[in-house]
Design a protein around this motif. Structure first.
Motif, mmCIF file in Angstrom:
data_model
loop_
_atom_site.group_PDB
_atom_site.id
_atom_site.type_symbol
_atom_site.label_atom_id
_atom_site.label_comp_id
_atom_site.label_asym_id
_atom_site.label_seq_id
_atom_site.Cartn_x
_atom_site.Cartn_y
_atom_site.Cartn_z
ATOM 1 N N ARG A 1 79.679 29.407 66.168
ATOM 2 C CA ARG A 1 80.925 30.108 66.515
ATOM 3 C C ARG A 1 80.732 30.896 67.811
ATOM 4 O O ARG A 1 81.576 30.884 68.708
ATOM 5 N N LEU A 2 79.584 31.565 67.935
ATOM 6 C CA LEU A 2 79.293 32.342 69.139
ATOM 7 C C LEU A 2 79.208 31.433 70.364
ATOM 8 O O LEU A 2 79.703 31.772 71.440
ATOM 9 N N ALA A 3 78.596 30.271 70.196
ATOM 10 C CA ALA A 3 78.497 29.326 71.316
ATOM 11 C C ALA A 3 79.880 28.884 71.761
ATOM 12 O O ALA A 3 80.156 28.755 72.962
ATOM 13 N N ARG A 4 80.764 28.663 70.808
ATOM 14 C CA ARG A 4 82.123 28.237 71.128
ATOM 15 C C ARG A 4 82.849 29.360 71.880
ATOM 16 O O ARG A 4 83.543 29.110 72.869
ATOM 17 N N VAL A 5 82.674 30.599 71.431
ATOM 18 C CA VAL A 5 83.288 31.760 72.089
ATOM 19 C C VAL A 5 82.769 31.887 73.518
ATOM 20 O O VAL A 5 83.524 32.156 74.453
ATOM 21 N N GLU A 6 81.461 31.687 73.696
ATOM 22 C CA GLU A 6 80.862 31.775 75.032
ATOM 23 C C GLU A 6 81.443 30.706 75.951
ATOM 24 O O GLU A 6 81.695 30.960 77.131
ATOM 25 N N GLU A 7 81.636 29.509 75.419
ATOM 26 C CA GLU A 7 82.206 28.424 76.237
ATOM 27 C C GLU A 7 83.620 28.772 76.668
ATOM 28 O O GLU A 7 84.001 28.580 77.823
ATOM 29 N N ILE A 8 84.399 29.274 75.735
ATOM 30 C CA ILE A 8 85.781 29.634 76.051
ATOM 31 C C ILE A 8 85.810 30.750 77.091
ATOM 32 O O ILE A 8 86.584 30.724 78.045
ATOM 33 N N ALA A 9 84.926 31.722 76.911
ATOM 34 C CA ALA A 9 84.878 32.855 77.838
ATOM 35 C C ALA A 9 84.488 32.390 79.234
ATOM 36 O O ALA A 9 85.017 32.859 80.231
ATOM 37 N N ALA A 10 83.563 31.429 79.306
ATOM 38 C CA ALA A 10 83.112 30.942 80.612
ATOM 39 C C ALA A 10 84.264 30.266 81.345
ATOM 40 O O ALA A 10 84.468 30.464 82.538
ATOM 41 N N VAL A 11 85.047 29.474 80.629
ATOM 42 C CA VAL A 11 86.181 28.782 81.247
ATOM 43 C C VAL A 11 87.246 29.795 81.656
ATOM 44 O O VAL A 11 87.773 29.758 82.761
#
Lengths: 238, 211, 224
Positions: free
Chosen positions: A209-219
């Motif tokens: 879940r954290l990895a997904r949040v990080e990806e979204i934040a990066a975009v």
């Protein structure tokens, strides 16, 4: 909110399971030869089991990415490798703690299980270092996937090392012809294995879940970058 | 400051066995914008490097901001020279603000001046962004902010307008005006002949075919 | 604070911030050094050879080779435009050298400190009665290695063969450092005075410092 409750329940269940497992570990019978030192094994063995499971999942996630190119598989592979490295370290540390009073040494080079586990630890440290070194998500996923699949070969080698090579390490306890342990010890061991597996599932859910949040934040961060650039103020320069 | 900002007389530059520049003469007075043009590979950036006292000369003589080229005296005047090119000199792992603070610390300026310069170029809200994760335009603006902060007496522009949007282009123009108003000079390298004609008081065209 | 030290500390701070974010040392070099300590026994018959006798030589060799790698790390290398910027900011080349050495020495110390307990664990050497007495030796070794590596990095900056040429230059020059540090440790273990070997390290460090100061300007001119 709808996903928070099941995660919280999983976390609570893992916590209860760990607490129960530790209670059983401390209340089970001492070993005939090892005495109370056997209780360290109720953490050591589940730690090893978790490491094997985690690295196996990393390999599966890696294969999944190579076949489908879906980033969800890469997130799973990464999360599982991180957890696997953590529990390999737990396994090594508890193994040394147990080894000193029982074998008389923290480390024995005659034991292939210890050496091969440590080698596996370093290889997956390299996997994490590789991931950290590549900025492009696709290139990172591809290179990590290849390494993740190749590295998993070590798991069966580590597991069967106690039978493949003459070893100081305890032989397999759970064998086809029966279990070479007292009943209460078996219960404690299996309970802790189950508890650690639940813990692994919880950590995986949170880490993915954290990895997904990080990806979204990066975009989002990229899209918003332009908004942080204002018109220059060049009036009154002297 | 008495005398020209830059004076080059029959300067030549060699890199190993290769002669890159030969017989170059140039005089830049205070308040002037001098352009340097020519085909790719003719040595425009090398000449700018000579003017910035960073490229040693193999022949001829020159003075920049009163210091003789090839002597230890150039070290004293280098802090008065600014350079802006298409390749920013930022550290990727530092934020834009940290890069500017580093420049301020090294140049003996205050961090408040750095923050003011960052705001001047329109990056006050972007200062926390890592340079390596910022667009080339933001990186170039940060480089220009460093020059705004330092107020050089001699500004060397190496294709400094390439790839810039209208606002960033205006910053380069403001820097050029500021430098000249303060009694300094600007040397601008560009392959854009139209820009050189429009913005420069004099234009030197380097030509490797000329006798 | 004088301009020299302001510049030197700014350079050192820059390097450590960059390392903190890139984690090239902590996440790559240090695990590599740990792995090297671990795999050496596989090259011997660990059951017959007394690994304890290999402990200290392995420690110093790993410290030398991986400490050198830390000081030559890619994230510390300046691009041509960054070197030009430093020259035009009027950064004293000696201040730049000093700053680079300080940050490199700190990271070399990290390698030495992390690998020490691993050597104790895997090799089980003779006990060191006064381990704290080695602190000064470690610092001197780290400083010397940082200086020679920074010099070698500057001499080979921009060269295609840098990654192999720089270590080739560093290793022979580091022999006095290796000798001084290894013999100092042996002296501590045997209960003898370490003074001659500490002096060896001090003299070597001083010679490297003087070399760094004297060559700093020339190296800056050749690399700008």
């Amino acid at each position: 909110m709808s996903r928070t409750i099941p995660r919280a329940i999983l976390g609570a269940a893992a916590l209860v399971a760990i607490a129960s497992g530790l209670w059983l570990a401390f209340t089970s019978s001492p070993d005939v030869f090892q005495g109370d030192y056997v209780r360290i094994l109720y953490v050591h063995v589940p730690g090893s089991w978790l490491a094997f499971l985690a690295f196996g999942v990393t390999a599966l996630g890696s294969a999944g990415w190579l076949l489908t190119k879906r980033m969800a598989f890469d997130r799973i592979a990464e999360a599982s490798a991180e957890i696997g490295v953590l529990f390999t370290a737990v396994s090594l540390f508890t193994g040394m703690l147990w080894g000193y009073p029982v074998w008389g040494t923290f480390w024995d080079w005659s034991d292939p299980r210890m050496s091969s586990t440590a080698l596996m630890f370093f290889v997956y440290l390299g996997y994490l270092a590789l991931r950290r070194s590549v900025n492009d998500p696709i290139a990172r996923a591809r290179r990590s996937a290849i390494l993740g699949i190749v590295a998993v070969v070590q798991v069966p080698l580590v597991y069967f090392s106690v039978t493949l090579w003459r070893s100081l390490h305890q032989g397999m306890t759970v064998r086809p012809d029966g279990i070479a342990m007292d009943g209460s010890m078996v219960v404690a061991l299996l309970a802790n294995i189950a508890a650690f597996t639940l813990l692994y599932l919880y950590l995986m859910v949170e880490r993915v879940r954290l990895a997904r949040v990080e990806e979204i934040a990066a975009v989002a961060d990229t899209e918003l970058a332009g908004r942080t650039v204002a018109k220059p103020n060049l009036e009154g320069l002297s | 400051m008495p005398g020209p900002i830059v004076m080059l007389d029959d300067v030549s530059v060699r890199f190993g066995p290769t002669t890159v520049l030969s017989g170059v003469g140039l005089q830049v007075e205070a308040g002037m914008v001098v352009g340097v043009g020519g085909r790719n590979g003719v040595g425009k950036t090398t000449l700018l490097g000579v003017i910035a006292t960073l490229v040693p000369v193999a022949g001829g003589q020159g003075r920049v901001l009163g210091a003789e080229l090839g002597t230890d005296g150039v070290r004293n005047i280098r802090p008065r020279i600014g350079w802006s090119g298409h390749e920013p000199s930022l550290y990727d792992d530092l934020t834009l603000q940290e890069n500017l603070h580093l420049t301020a610390d090294l140049a003996g300026l205050s961090r408040e001046e750095a923050d003011d310069a960052l705001g001047r170029v329109g990056l006050a809200a972007a200062g926390h962004r890592r340079a390596g994760l910022s667009s080339n335009g933001m990186r170039r603006r940060t480089d220009l902010a460093a020059l705004l902060m330092r107020r050089p007496d001699l500004l060397c522009l190496d294709e400094a307008h390439a790839g810039l949007d209208e606002d960033a282009d205006a910053i380069v123009g403001a820097l050029t005006d500021l430098t000249c108003r303060r009694g300094g000079a600007v040397v601008m390298v560009s392959h854009d002949a139209a820009r050189l004609r429009a913005e420069c008081d004099e234009v030197l065209i380097l030509d490797s075919e000329a006798p | 604070m004088s301009r020299f030290w302001t510049q030197a500390l700014a350079i050192a701070r820059r390097d450590l911030i960059v390392e903190g974010r890139s984690r090239e040392t902590v996440a790559v070099v240090v695990p590599f050094a740990a792995a090297a300590v671990f795999v050496v026994p596989f090259a011997t018959d660990a059951l017959d050879v007394r690994l304890a006798t290999l402990a200290f030589p392995v420690y110093w060799l790993v410290g030398l080779l991986f400490g050198m790698q830390v000081a030559l790390r890619q994230s510390a290398m300046e691009t041509p435009s960054q070197r030009r910027q430093l020259a035009l900011l009027g950064v004293d080349p000696v201040a730049r050298f000093t700053g680079r050495v300080l940050s490199a020495a700190a990271l070399v110390l990290v390698v030495l400190v992390v690998t020490a307990p691993l050597v104790l664990l895997f090799y089980d050497p003779e006990p060191i009665a006064r381990p704290w007495s080695m602190a000064g030796v470690l610092v001197l070794f780290a400083l010397g290695l940082a200086m020679v590596s920074t010099l070698a990095g500057d001499v080979t900056a921009g060269l295609a063969t840098r990654t192999s040429l720089a270590p080739l230059l560093i290793v022979p020059v580091s022999v006095p450092l290796l000798l001084g540090a290894a013999q100092a440790l042996e002296s501590v273990v045997r209960g003898r005075t370490t003074l001659p070997w500490v002096l060896t390290l001090v003299v070597t460090d001083l010679a490297l410092a003087v070399t760094g100061v004297v060559t700093a300007r020339a190296l800056e001119e050749s690399n700008t």
